[in-house]
Design a protein around this motif. Structure first.
Motif, PDB file in Angstrom:
ATOM      1  N   ALA A 198      24.548 -44.498 -56.777  1.00 33.08           N
ATOM      2  CA  ALA A 198      25.710 -45.398 -56.834  1.00 33.08           C
ATOM      3  C   ALA A 198      25.382 -46.788 -56.298  1.00 33.08           C
ATOM      4  N   TRP A 199      24.757 -46.866 -55.148  1.00 32.17           N
ATOM      5  CA  TRP A 199      24.500 -48.174 -54.542  1.00 32.17           C
ATOM      6  C   TRP A 199      23.394 -48.917 -55.272  1.00 32.17           C
ATOM      7  N   LEU A 200      22.395 -48.210 -55.759  1.00 34.39           N
ATOM      8  CA  LEU A 200      21.357 -48.860 -56.562  1.00 34.39           C
ATOM      9  C   LEU A 200      21.931 -49.364 -57.878  1.00 34.39           C
ATOM     10  N   THR A 201      22.797 -48.562 -58.497  1.00 33.60           N
ATOM     11  CA  THR A 201      23.478 -49.004 -59.718  1.00 33.60           C
ATOM     12  C   THR A 201      24.245 -50.297 -59.469  1.00 33.60           C
ATOM     13  N   ALA A 202      24.984 -50.350 -58.347  1.00 36.12           N
ATOM     14  CA  ALA A 202      25.769 -51.544 -58.011  1.00 36.12           C
ATOM     15  C   ALA A 202      24.867 -52.745 -57.759  1.00 36.12           C
ATOM     16  N   TYR A 203      23.777 -52.538 -57.042  1.00 36.92           N
ATOM     17  CA  TYR A 203      22.853 -53.642 -56.747  1.00 36.92           C
ATOM     18  C   TYR A 203      22.304 -54.240 -58.040  1.00 36.92           C
TER      19      TYR A 203
ATOM     20  N   ARG B  91      30.283 -58.841 -51.377  1.00 36.94           N
ATOM     21  CA  ARG B  91      30.711 -59.616 -50.203  1.00 36.94           C
ATOM     22  C   ARG B  91      29.499 -60.011 -49.358  1.00 36.94           C
ATOM     23  N   ALA B  92      28.570 -59.060 -49.166  1.00 34.07           N
ATOM     24  CA  ALA B  92      27.380 -59.361 -48.371  1.00 34.07           C
ATOM     25  C   ALA B  92      26.502 -60.407 -49.040  1.00 34.07           C
ATOM     26  N   GLY B  93      26.566 -60.484 -50.387  1.00 33.61           N
ATOM     27  CA  GLY B  93      25.770 -61.450 -51.125  1.00 33.61           C
ATOM     28  C   GLY B  93      26.428 -62.808 -51.260  1.00 33.61           C
ATOM     29  N   GLY B  94      27.578 -63.020 -50.602  1.00 25.55           N
ATOM     30  CA  GLY B  94      28.222 -64.326 -50.610  1.00 25.55           C
ATOM     31  C   GLY B  94      29.099 -64.591 -51.817  1.00 25.55           C
ATOM     32  N   LEU B  95      29.510 -63.536 -52.525  1.00 24.21           N
ATOM     33  CA  LEU B  95      30.377 -63.699 -53.691  1.00 24.21           C
ATOM     34  C   LEU B  95      31.841 -63.652 -53.272  1.00 24.21           C
ATOM     35  N   ARG B  96      32.705 -64.275 -54.078  1.00 23.60           N
ATOM     36  CA  ARG B  96      34.149 -64.098 -53.915  1.00 23.60           C
ATOM     37  C   ARG B  96      34.522 -62.857 -54.697  1.00 23.60           C
ATOM     38  N   VAL B  97      35.145 -61.885 -54.025  1.00 23.46           N
ATOM     39  CA  VAL B  97      35.329 -60.558 -54.600  1.00 23.46           C
ATOM     40  C   VAL B  97      36.803 -60.267 -54.841  1.00 23.46           C
ATOM     41  N   LEU B  98      37.150 -60.000 -56.098  1.00 24.64           N
ATOM     42  CA  LEU B  98      38.463 -59.509 -56.484  1.00 24.64           C
ATOM     43  C   LEU B  98      38.301 -58.055 -56.926  1.00 24.64           C
ATOM     44  N   ALA B  99      39.293 -57.232 -56.638  1.00 28.70           N
ATOM     45  CA  ALA B  99      39.189 -55.816 -57.002  1.00 28.70           C
ATOM     46  C   ALA B  99      40.532 -55.301 -57.482  1.00 28.70           C
ATOM     47  N   THR B 100      40.496 -54.275 -58.335  1.00 27.01           N
ATOM     48  CA  THR B 100      41.718 -53.666 -58.846  1.00 27.01           C
ATOM     49  C   THR B 100      41.715 -52.162 -58.580  1.00 27.01           C
ATOM     50  N   SER B 101      42.922 -51.616 -58.496  1.00 27.98           N
ATOM     51  CA  SER B 101      43.105 -50.163 -58.441  1.00 27.98           C
ATOM     52  C   SER B 101      44.555 -49.845 -58.753  1.00 27.98           C
ATOM     53  N   ARG B 102      44.784 -48.703 -59.344  1.00 25.82           N
ATOM     54  CA  ARG B 102      46.159 -48.230 -59.572  1.00 25.82           C
ATOM     55  C   ARG B 102      46.796 -47.745 -58.281  1.00 25.82           C
ATOM     56  N   ASP B 103      45.959 -47.424 -57.301  1.00 29.75           N
ATOM     57  CA  ASP B 103      46.408 -46.770 -56.080  1.00 29.75           C
ATOM     58  C   ASP B 103      46.525 -47.778 -54.942  1.00 29.75           C
ATOM     59  N   GLU B 104      47.694 -47.864 -54.316  1.00 25.38           N
ATOM     60  CA  GLU B 104      47.923 -48.845 -53.248  1.00 25.38           C
ATOM     61  C   GLU B 104      47.003 -48.618 -52.058  1.00 25.38           C
TER      62      GLU B 104
ATOM     63  N   ALA C 259      14.086 -50.513 -52.949  1.00 25.10           N
ATOM     64  CA  ALA C 259      13.468 -51.041 -51.723  1.00 25.10           C
ATOM     65  C   ALA C 259      14.164 -52.323 -51.279  1.00 25.10           C
ATOM     66  N   ALA C 260      14.522 -53.191 -52.249  1.00 20.99           N
ATOM     67  CA  ALA C 260      15.229 -54.433 -51.908  1.00 20.99           C
ATOM     68  C   ALA C 260      16.619 -54.135 -51.363  1.00 20.99           C
ATOM     69  N   LEU C 261      17.295 -53.149 -51.950  1.00 21.60           N
ATOM     70  CA  LEU C 261      18.611 -52.744 -51.467  1.00 21.60           C
ATOM     71  C   LEU C 261      18.532 -52.231 -50.032  1.00 21.60           C
ATOM     72  N   VAL C 262      17.555 -51.386 -49.754  1.00 21.03           N
ATOM     73  CA  VAL C 262      17.384 -50.855 -48.395  1.00 21.03           C
ATOM     74  C   VAL C 262      17.148 -52.002 -47.411  1.00 21.03           C
ATOM     75  N   THR C 263      16.327 -52.962 -47.806  1.00 18.14           N
ATOM     76  CA  THR C 263      16.055 -54.123 -46.948  1.00 18.14           C
ATOM     77  C   THR C 263      17.322 -54.937 -46.727  1.00 18.14           C
ATOM     78  N   MET C 264      18.122 -55.102 -47.777  1.00 16.21           N
ATOM     79  CA  MET C 264      19.363 -55.866 -47.670  1.00 16.21           C
ATOM     80  C   MET C 264      20.313 -55.223 -46.658  1.00 16.21           C
TER      81      MET C 264
ATOM     82  N   ALA D 161      19.079 -55.688 -43.135  1.00 14.75           N
ATOM     83  CA  ALA D 161      19.224 -57.059 -42.646  1.00 14.75           C
ATOM     84  C   ALA D 161      20.673 -57.460 -42.398  1.00 14.75           C
ATOM     85  N   THR D 162      21.593 -56.960 -43.225  1.00 16.08           N
ATOM     86  CA  THR D 162      22.986 -57.413 -43.158  1.00 16.08           C
ATOM     87  C   THR D 162      23.889 -56.523 -42.315  1.00 16.08           C
ATOM     88  N   GLY D 163      23.480 -55.276 -42.109  1.00 14.61           N
ATOM     89  CA  GLY D 163      24.348 -54.347 -41.391  1.00 14.61           C
ATOM     90  C   GLY D 163      25.397 -53.696 -42.269  1.00 14.61           C
TER      91      GLY D 163
END
Length: 322
Positions: free
Chosen positions: A139-144, A177-190, A278-283, A286-288
């Protein structure tokens, strides 16, 4: 050794083919290594396998699981890369037409031990727990890869993440968010919208709601239910990066007129490479930033984790431990 295995397929009742119990110890061929699993995480891929999607009947019984973290044969703490390419393949392994994921052609990670190619292990930093590291390879590698490789996004860009709550979507929000992007998100669930804000989204909206701005890119894992909204949310020249279709692959309206008139791009994305892992693990080191874990269960209680995933009653990852 103890393992969680797909014994048979069922579309209507996938958990009926799930077997927990003893399996023979794996043997590592030349060029492969044995990893003693400390933690492994569930993915929707595991449920699809129990439905017979991506897994052939002649491969049964198959130990499930793509993701794991543990110790290699020398005692080093490692993260397992799930994409297994051909031995002679060079370059981006996701482009190898003969590639597979662990638990498709080769036995998976929901076991005390798993054998993988030596090139498929990545060092785990001490700052990441085994449970956290086990969330990363799918999941996290896919997102990266969606955000930074296929999406080409950089600090200051605006991204829309559809369907907050799933494993990939939660990873997209945190990494963006960690990469400095402005993040908008959607969900049907409050409640999932509220959790998306806690995770780092700047603004959240009901699914399909009109956005206050046009975005540079949309991260799409839902498919049919959100496609029209995704296309309409893009600025001219923007792009949709799609890695899944959890609501179905068939579209009532592909919005082709909008796509060509506004010169939009639609980019597919599948998993990621060992170097990207490997880059994701490093990120994260570094960022926490850390993966959101919905719950942690001993591997002997894997059936409860599968049931929760099938019911959609989760936010983040389900981790199995040994």
């Amino acid at each position: 050794m103890f393992a969680v295995t797909a014994q048979s397929f069922s579309t209507d009742d996938p958990l009926s083919g799930l077997v927990l119990g003893e399996r023979s110890e794996p043997e590592a061929p030349d060029g492969w290594t044995t990893v003693t699993v400390k933690a492994a995480s569930l993915n929707h891929h595991d449920l699809w396998s129990l439905r017979g999607v991506g897994l052939k009947e002649d491969a049964l019984p198959m130990i499930l699981g793509c993701d794991a973290a543990g110790h290699d044969e020398d005692g080093n703490e490692v993260v397992v890369h799930a994409v297994v390419s051909s031995p002679d393949w060079t370059g981006d392994e996701t482009l190898d037409p003969r590639r597979s994921l662990l638990s498709e052609r080769y036995q998976g990670t929901f076991a005390e031990r798993v054998v993988v190619p030596r090139r498929n292990v990545v060092p785990k930093p001490a700052s990441l727990s085994f449970e956290e590291a086990a969330c990363l390879p799918t999941a996290w590698l896919t997102a990266y890869r969606m955000l930074f490789t296929q999406g080409g996004l950089k600090a200051g860009d605006t991204v829309l993440v559809q369907g907050a709550g799933g494993g990939v979507a939660t990873a997209l929000i945190a990494l963006a968010r960690a990469g400095g992007l402005r993040v908008l998100a959607t969900s049907r669930d409050e409640s999932k919208r509220a959790k998306a804000l806690e995770l780092g989204a700047h603004e959240v909206f009901e699914s399909g709601a009109r956005l206050p701005v046009k975005v540079d890119a949309v991260m799409e894992t839902v498919g049919k239910a959100t496609w029209t909204h995704s296309v309409r949310s893009l600025r001219p020249g923007g792009r949709i990066v799609i890695s899944g279709t959890t609501s179905g692959p068939q579209l009532d309206d592909a919005m082709l007129t909008n796509i060509f008139f506004l010169q939009l791009s639609v980019v597919g994305s599948t998993m990621g490479t060992r170097d990207e892992l490997a880059a994701l693990v490093t990120m994260l080191d570094a960022t926490g930033v850390r993966p959101v874990i919905d719950r942690t269960l001993p591997m002997e209680e894997a059936r409860d984790g599968f049931a929760a995933m099938a019911a959609g009653d989760i936010f983040g990852k389900i981790v199995l431990t040994r």
